[in-house]
Motif scaffolding. Structure first.
Motif, PDB file in Angstrom:
ATOM      1  N   ARG A 143       3.307   5.221   0.288  1.00 22.41           N
ATOM      2  CA  ARG A 143       3.812   5.379  -1.085  1.00 22.41           C
ATOM      3  C   ARG A 143       2.668   5.497  -2.098  1.00 22.41           C
ATOM      4  O   ARG A 143       2.899   5.525  -3.291  1.00 22.41           O
ATOM      5  CB  ARG A 143       4.715   4.191  -1.435  1.00 22.41           C
ATOM      6  N   ASP A 168      -0.830   3.542   3.447  1.00 18.41           N
ATOM      7  CA  ASP A 168      -0.194   3.397   2.135  1.00 18.41           C
ATOM      8  C   ASP A 168       0.628   4.653   1.847  1.00 18.41           C
ATOM      9  O   ASP A 168       0.265   5.477   0.999  1.00 18.41           O
ATOM     10  CB  ASP A 168      -1.282   3.157   1.078  1.00 18.41           C
ATOM     11  N   ASP A 191       0.815  -3.306  -5.051  1.00 16.62           N
ATOM     12  CA  ASP A 191      -0.158  -2.208  -4.970  1.00 16.62           C
ATOM     13  C   ASP A 191      -1.408  -2.510  -4.140  1.00 16.62           C
ATOM     14  O   ASP A 191      -2.376  -1.737  -4.196  1.00 16.62           O
ATOM     15  CB  ASP A 191      -0.593  -1.826  -6.388  1.00 16.62           C
ATOM     16  N   THR A 206       0.677   3.316  -3.172  1.00 25.02           N
ATOM     17  CA  THR A 206       0.812   2.238  -4.167  1.00 25.02           C
ATOM     18  C   THR A 206      -0.522   1.881  -4.803  1.00 25.02           C
ATOM     19  O   THR A 206      -0.585   1.500  -5.960  1.00 25.02           O
ATOM     20  CB  THR A 206       1.402   0.963  -3.531  1.00 25.02           C
TER      21      THR A 206
END
Ligand code: FRU
Length: 457
Positions: free
Chosen positions: A87, A85, A182, A89
């Motif tokens: 980023r 992950d 997400d 999220t």
């Protein structure tokens, strides 16, 4: 009585001393390939299903680590995937940390008043996969089903993209597609299927883009495992080529025939199942690993104390056939040191009238026979006298694949033998057959009946 075979593959992953089935969470991160897998930490048959973990830098030599996601009193951790992950999220990473997130199926047995259930859950690691925590908000996706499993998650698009999950509604023979910003909240986007082979339940889907060799096109490949009803009997894996717009997969061709030989199969042997691809491999390469066994007899194969192996990692490409239809080609990742494995490249004539048999053996009676038949344009693998075969009635099989191309006059076979696993790649991997064998001595010799040209690789 069946004796346990003591020979263990060297380049095919096996666990030290436990049961193994599907590859899960295949992931590349900073020079390391992560292989998670379905395992029983306490035994060599299916049960107590947990995620095991192994890593490799070359896809050949694997190091087994501690169990990543153990079964609990409430759930087994069925198949799924893992992402980095980058980023953040999901918000699992603190400053300076990068989270690996596993998306797995929480498989819960029926209990008291509650029916059995399968829902999708998360676990995360902040130390590159060494230790894992279950997310407190599990499950993240529950549709009230007992047959909803095997999420494959990947990032689609650039920074303003989203997560995509493909999973199955197994009994409905449907691949379902969800999207999420997400990894925690998921929205249903579309579904695909039933289509083509539907004799068994659908399992372990995958979806990924590949450029079509020699063109500027990119097509999407949807992988669907199915058990039973595979092309060789029992478990098998089919694929579809088409388009994906971020929410919906559309197949280029849907064949209106009940004849399973008209569909696209990833492998024609008995032992290539639940194959999925790595996330995040550099340079656009797409690498897959399958479980080299078959639910028909997986719990009874005569090895000890480990049971089942993974296939070699295979690079997949899309190559147009003579009619321009893109077909998957597969090429194995081999050890640098070629003496670690036995392999052969053989050019076999396959014009009408040609019929050649390659006999793989240790010099004795036990053998695997590979026959190329130019009249029927087929290649068969016969393991009926390959050693221990009596542990299950469906094991001693003769499996058949079509010879690729309409009127070629010779075909190249690349055969890799690694103790209990034989992988046969036909014409640059346009067709493959993967077969387990349990000889008393590993097969290292190839005898040709007829006049094929053999090179020892
Ligand atoms: C495929 C499969 C998956 C499931 C897992 C359980 O082989 O049946 O559908 O998640 O095995 O171990």
């Amino acid at each position: 009585p069946t004796t346990a075979v003591s020979h263990r593959p060297v380049a095919h992953f096996t666990t030290r001393d436990t049961w193994l089935n599907d590859p899960n969470g295949l992931l590349y991160y900073e020079g390391t390939y992560h292989l998670f897998y379905q395992t029983n930490p306490h035994g060599s048959t299916w049960g107590n299903i947990s995620w095991g973990h192994a890593t490799s830098t070359d896809l050949v030599a694997w190091t087994e680590h501690d169990i990543a996601i153990p079964f609990t009193a409430d759930e087994m951790a069925f198949s799924g995937s893992a992402v980095v992950d980058v980023r953040n999220t999901a918000g699992f990473a603190g400053p300076g940390q990068t989270a690996f997130v596993a998306v797995y199926t929480s498989a819960r047995p029926p209990r008291d008043d509650e029916p059995a259930s399968q829902s999708q859950s998360l676990a995360y690691s902040l130390d590159e996969g060494q230790t894992w925590n279950r997310y407190e908000g599990n499950p993240v996706l529950d549709i009230g089903s007992s047959e909803f499993r095997d999420p494959k998650v990947f990032w689609h698009g650039s920074d303003d993209g989203h997560w995509v999950m493909v999973a199955v509604e197994a009994v409905a023979r449907r691949v379902v597609i969800y999207t999420s910003p997400d990894l925690i909240s998921w929205t249903r986007a579309s579904h695909f299927g039933p289509a083509h082979a539907t004799d068994g339940v659908w399992e372990c889907p995958d979806l990924f883009p590949l450029s079509v060799a020699g063109t500027k096109d990119t097509r999407w490949v949807l992988i669907v495992s199915m058990n039973p009803g595979g092309i060789a009997g029992g478990s098998g894996t089919q694929y579809f080529v088409g388009d994906f717009d971020g929410t919906t997969f559309t197949a280029d061709r849907l064949i209106e025939s009940d004849d399973p030989t008209t569909y696209d199969w990833l492998d024609y042997g008995r032992d290539y199942y639940a194959a999925v691809s790595f996330n995040d491999v550099p340079d656009g390469r797409r690498l897959m690993i399958g479980w080299a066994s078959n639910w028909d007899y997986a719990n009874e194969t005569p090895t000890h104390p480990w049971r089942s192996a993974m296939s070699l990692a295979r690079e997949v490409t899309l190559v147009p056939d003579e009619e321009g239809i893109p077909r998957i080609h597969q090429r194995p990742v081999l050890p640098q040191d070629s003496s670690a494995l036995t392999s052969f490249t053989v050019t076999v004539p396959c014009a009408p009238g040609d019929r050649q048999t390659l006999v793989l053996s240790a010099g004795g009676e036990e053998h695997l026979a590979i026959t190329v038949d130019g009249d029927h344009r087929s290649i068969t693998s016969d393991r009926t006298r390959s050693g221990a075969t009596d542990f299950h009635p469906t094991f001693p099989s003769i499996d058949r694949a079509p010879l690729p191309g309409a009127d070629t006059t010779e075909v190249e076979l690349f055969v890799v033998v690694d103790a209990t696993i034989v992988e046969i790649y036909v014409d640059g991997g346009r067709v493959t057959l993967t077969e387990q064998v349990f000889p008393s001595e590993p097969f290292t010799q190839l005898r040709v009946e007829g006049e094929a040209r053999v090179g020892r690789a």
